[in-house]
Design an enzyme around this catalytic site. Structure first.
Site, PDB file in Angstrom:
ATOM      1  N   LYS A 119       0.832  -1.212   0.000  1.00 19.27           N
ATOM      2  CA  LYS A 119       0.000   0.000   0.000  1.00 19.27           C
ATOM      3  C   LYS A 119       0.861   1.254   0.000  1.00 19.27           C
ATOM      4  O   LYS A 119       0.519   2.246  -0.636  1.00 19.27           O
ATOM      5  CB  LYS A 119      -0.945   0.000   1.202  1.00 19.27           C
ATOM      6  CG  LYS A 119      -2.128  -0.929   1.005  1.00 19.27           C
ATOM      7  CD  LYS A 119      -3.279  -0.582   1.925  1.00 19.27           C
ATOM      8  CE  LYS A 119      -4.513  -1.411   1.572  1.00 19.27           C
ATOM      9  NZ  LYS A 119      -5.482  -1.475   2.666  1.00 19.27           N
ATOM     10  N   LYS A 209      -9.844 -11.796  -9.324  1.00 22.51           N
ATOM     11  CA  LYS A 209     -10.861 -11.839  -8.291  1.00 22.51           C
ATOM     12  C   LYS A 209     -11.765 -10.604  -8.398  1.00 22.51           C
ATOM     13  O   LYS A 209     -11.299  -9.509  -8.706  1.00 22.51           O
ATOM     14  CB  LYS A 209     -10.143 -11.826  -6.937  1.00 22.51           C
ATOM     15  CG  LYS A 209     -11.026 -11.915  -5.737  1.00 22.51           C
ATOM     16  CD  LYS A 209     -10.182 -11.835  -4.470  1.00 22.51           C
ATOM     17  CE  LYS A 209      -9.926 -10.413  -4.039  1.00 22.51           C
ATOM     18  NZ  LYS A 209     -11.108  -9.716  -3.543  1.00 22.51           N
ATOM     19  N   LYS A 212     -13.939  -5.001  -4.527  1.00 25.58           N
ATOM     20  CA  LYS A 212     -14.756  -3.806  -4.344  1.00 25.58           C
ATOM     21  C   LYS A 212     -14.018  -2.517  -4.714  1.00 25.58           C
ATOM     22  O   LYS A 212     -14.638  -1.509  -5.003  1.00 25.58           O
ATOM     23  CB  LYS A 212     -15.296  -3.725  -2.917  1.00 25.58           C
ATOM     24  CG  LYS A 212     -14.259  -3.638  -1.808  1.00 25.58           C
ATOM     25  CD  LYS A 212     -14.969  -3.453  -0.476  1.00 25.58           C
ATOM     26  CE  LYS A 212     -14.282  -4.143   0.690  1.00 25.58           C
ATOM     27  NZ  LYS A 212     -12.928  -3.674   1.001  1.00 25.58           N
TER      28      LYS A 212
HETATM   29  P1  ATP Z   1     -10.301  -4.535  -1.838  1.00 23.85           P
HETATM   30  O1  ATP Z   1     -10.329  -4.370  -3.314  1.00 23.85           O
HETATM   31  O2  ATP Z   1     -10.484  -3.253  -1.074  1.00 23.85           O
HETATM   32  O3  ATP Z   1      -9.160  -5.385  -1.338  1.00 23.85           O
HETATM   33  P2  ATP Z   1     -12.029  -6.803  -1.587  1.00 23.85           P
HETATM   34  O4  ATP Z   1     -13.314  -6.909  -2.351  1.00 23.85           O
HETATM   35  O5  ATP Z   1     -10.878  -7.631  -2.044  1.00 23.85           O
HETATM   36  O6  ATP Z   1     -11.665  -5.288  -1.508  1.00 23.85           O
HETATM   37  P3  ATP Z   1     -11.449  -7.190   1.178  1.00 23.85           P
HETATM   38  O7  ATP Z   1     -11.778  -6.041   2.052  1.00 23.85           O
HETATM   39  O8  ATP Z   1     -10.028  -7.410   0.748  1.00 23.85           O
HETATM   40  O9  ATP Z   1     -12.394  -7.112  -0.101  1.00 23.85           O
HETATM   41  O10 ATP Z   1     -11.976  -8.512   1.846  1.00 23.85           O
HETATM   42  C1  ATP Z   1     -13.141  -8.552   2.653  1.00 23.85           C
HETATM   43  C2  ATP Z   1     -13.584  -9.983   2.770  1.00 23.85           C
HETATM   44  O11 ATP Z   1     -14.239 -10.389   1.565  1.00 23.85           O
HETATM   45  C3  ATP Z   1     -12.467 -10.986   2.988  1.00 23.85           C
HETATM   46  O12 ATP Z   1     -12.905 -11.944   3.923  1.00 23.85           O
HETATM   47  C4  ATP Z   1     -12.276 -11.615   1.644  1.00 23.85           C
HETATM   48  O13 ATP Z   1     -11.777 -12.937   1.738  1.00 23.85           O
HETATM   49  C5  ATP Z   1     -13.676 -11.592   1.071  1.00 23.85           C
HETATM   50  N1  ATP Z   1     -13.645 -11.487  -0.386  1.00 23.85           N
HETATM   51  C6  ATP Z   1     -13.166 -10.439  -1.081  1.00 23.85           C
HETATM   52  N2  ATP Z   1     -13.325 -10.620  -2.387  1.00 23.85           N
HETATM   53  C7  ATP Z   1     -13.914 -11.843  -2.541  1.00 23.85           C
HETATM   54  C8  ATP Z   1     -14.312 -12.616  -3.689  1.00 23.85           C
HETATM   55  N3  ATP Z   1     -14.180 -12.149  -4.922  1.00 23.85           N
HETATM   56  N4  ATP Z   1     -14.903 -13.818  -3.466  1.00 23.85           N
HETATM   57  C9  ATP Z   1     -15.050 -14.293  -2.222  1.00 23.85           C
HETATM   58  N5  ATP Z   1     -14.680 -13.618  -1.108  1.00 23.85           N
HETATM   59  C10 ATP Z   1     -14.117 -12.408  -1.260  1.00 23.85           C
HETATM   60 MG    MG Z   2      -8.853  -7.483  -0.995  1.00 29.14          MG
END
Ligand code: ATP
Ligand code: MG
Length: 345
Positions: A119, A209, A212
């Site tokens: 980051k 993946k 968000k």
């Molecule tokens: P960012 O892009 O901000 O990293 P993110 O969508 O990857 O956002 P995180 O905040 O990293 O989300 O993760 C929050 C939770 O959601 C974690 O438990 C992670 O394992 C789960 N998660 C994130 N993306 C996925 C996905 N595509 N499928 C299943 N679980 C997910």
């Molecule tokens: Mg993430």
């Protein structure tokens, strides 16, 4: 703290996705339903964690409430004394313990955190805050204050869990038994099971993946997407030219992802869903089925989200924050005594 504690926080700076819902939100809610009699389940809104990187602070309060409402809409029971739903900053012990632990944490060990390296490299030196640097210490405090044993950790949080274990052991070695040491990663994976491995893929690029923080959002289904728009995203999902539905994430990542999404939405097994559609040549027809399910799910979820009463949320906050403050306060007091800030009795 008589029951073992399961603890998790879900940061919702961005809108959450279908991936977050099935990969994080729903498993926690299911756990709260199935295990609350044997465990205390702590779900917290990590509001102090939300500005380690720059944010729009005028939105924070609304996001905190939105975050809590999502839990409620996903079915979290809000009236059980074994389930605590609290805002981190309403339990000041989190900040106080962080300061104490800071003074026993090494600059070297923080600097080695991969998440920090990634980051901070993206941000550039003058925008990297001290908060970003030492947030693993705050995370350790979040866990250790409640003696939490089980913490579901994604890939990017593993090193931070290791640190929480290290600092707990370090403090215990120096001052006697202060903290319950969280279970090692292997036990966590066993405890939380396969849900942790679930990965919903991006619709436009199914080799990535669904995330968000994806700015374009083209291949991402957000929980607050207009249901009809979300259905369109499914209809234009990237597939392949094999013209035969099959679950094969390597060769047919797009179609496999849609099968996975469909199974999650209908509550069937992946095997059952695959069996029903295997060999189907017209992807359009198959996509339509998935699109309809997505639309139905989002309409229902958004209806539940709109129906969540803020009064009920505030009541859960109040009850939980009182209980959390009491538990966390006891741990903090023990630490304060150990380091000499409070008299021993
Ligand atoms: P960012 O892009 O901000 O990293 P993110 O969508 O990857 O956002 P995180 O905040 O990293 O989300 O993760 C929050 C939770 O959601 C974690 O438990 C992670 O394992 C789960 N998660 C994130 N993306 C996925 C996905 N595509 N499928 C299943 N679980 C997910
Ligand atoms: Mg993430």
């Amino acid at each position: 703290m008589t029951k073992p504690v399961i603890l998790t926080g879900l940061r919702a700076n961005n809108n959450l996705t279908l991936g977050n819902y099935f990969g994080a939100l729903l498993p926690i809610v299911e756990l709260a339903h199935s295990r609350a009699s044997e465990y205390q389940v702590n779900l917290f809104v990590p509001d102090l964690h939300s500005f380690t990187t720059p944010i729009d602070h005028s939105q924070l309060q609304a996001q905190i409430m939105h975050n809590a409402r999502l839990f409620a809409a996903a079915g979290l029971p809000l009236d059980s004394s074994d389930i605590l739903l609290y805002r981190q900053s309403y339990v000041p012990a989190h900040s106080e313990l962080t300061w104490i632990l800071d003074c026993f944490s090494g600059v070297g060990e923080m600097g080695r955190m991969i998440e920090y390296k990634d980051k901070s490299a993206k941000l550039g030196d003058d925008r990297v805050s001290v908060g970003l640097f030492n947030y693993p210490v705050l995370m350790a405090a979040d866990i250790l204050l409640y003696g939490a044993e089980y913490i579901p950790v994604g890939e990017d949080q593993r090193q931070h869990l290791e640190f929480a274990r290290d600092i707990a052991e370090r403090m215990n070695a120096k001052f006697g038994e202060l903290f319950t040491v969280p279970r090692p990663l292997k036990d966590q994976v066993e405890f939380f099971g396969k849900g942790q491995a679930l990965r919903i893929m991006d619709l436009a690029d199914p080799t990535r993946k669904m995330s968000k923080s994806d700015d374009t959002g083209k291949g991402v289904i957000f929980l607050t997407d207009d249901p009809a728009e979300a259905a369109k995203k499914i209809m234009s999902a990237t597939t392949d030219d094999k013209a035969s539905v099959n679950y094969d994430p390597k060769e047919q990542p797009g179609i496999s992802n849609l099968l996975q999404i469909l199974a999650l939405l209908t509550g069937e097994t992946l095997g059952d869903v695959t069996e029903r559609y295997i060999g189907q040549e017209r992807y359009g027809d198959f996509k339509k089925v998935v699109a309809e399910e997505v639309q139905k799910f989002l309409s229902g979820f958004q209806e539940r989200l709109n129906a969540v009463s803020d009064d009920v949320i505030y009541a859960a906050f109040e009850r939980s924050e009182r209980a959390a403050s009491e538990q966390a306060g006891q741990t903090l007091y023990k630490v304060q005594q150990a380091v000499g800030l409070r008299p021993e009795v």
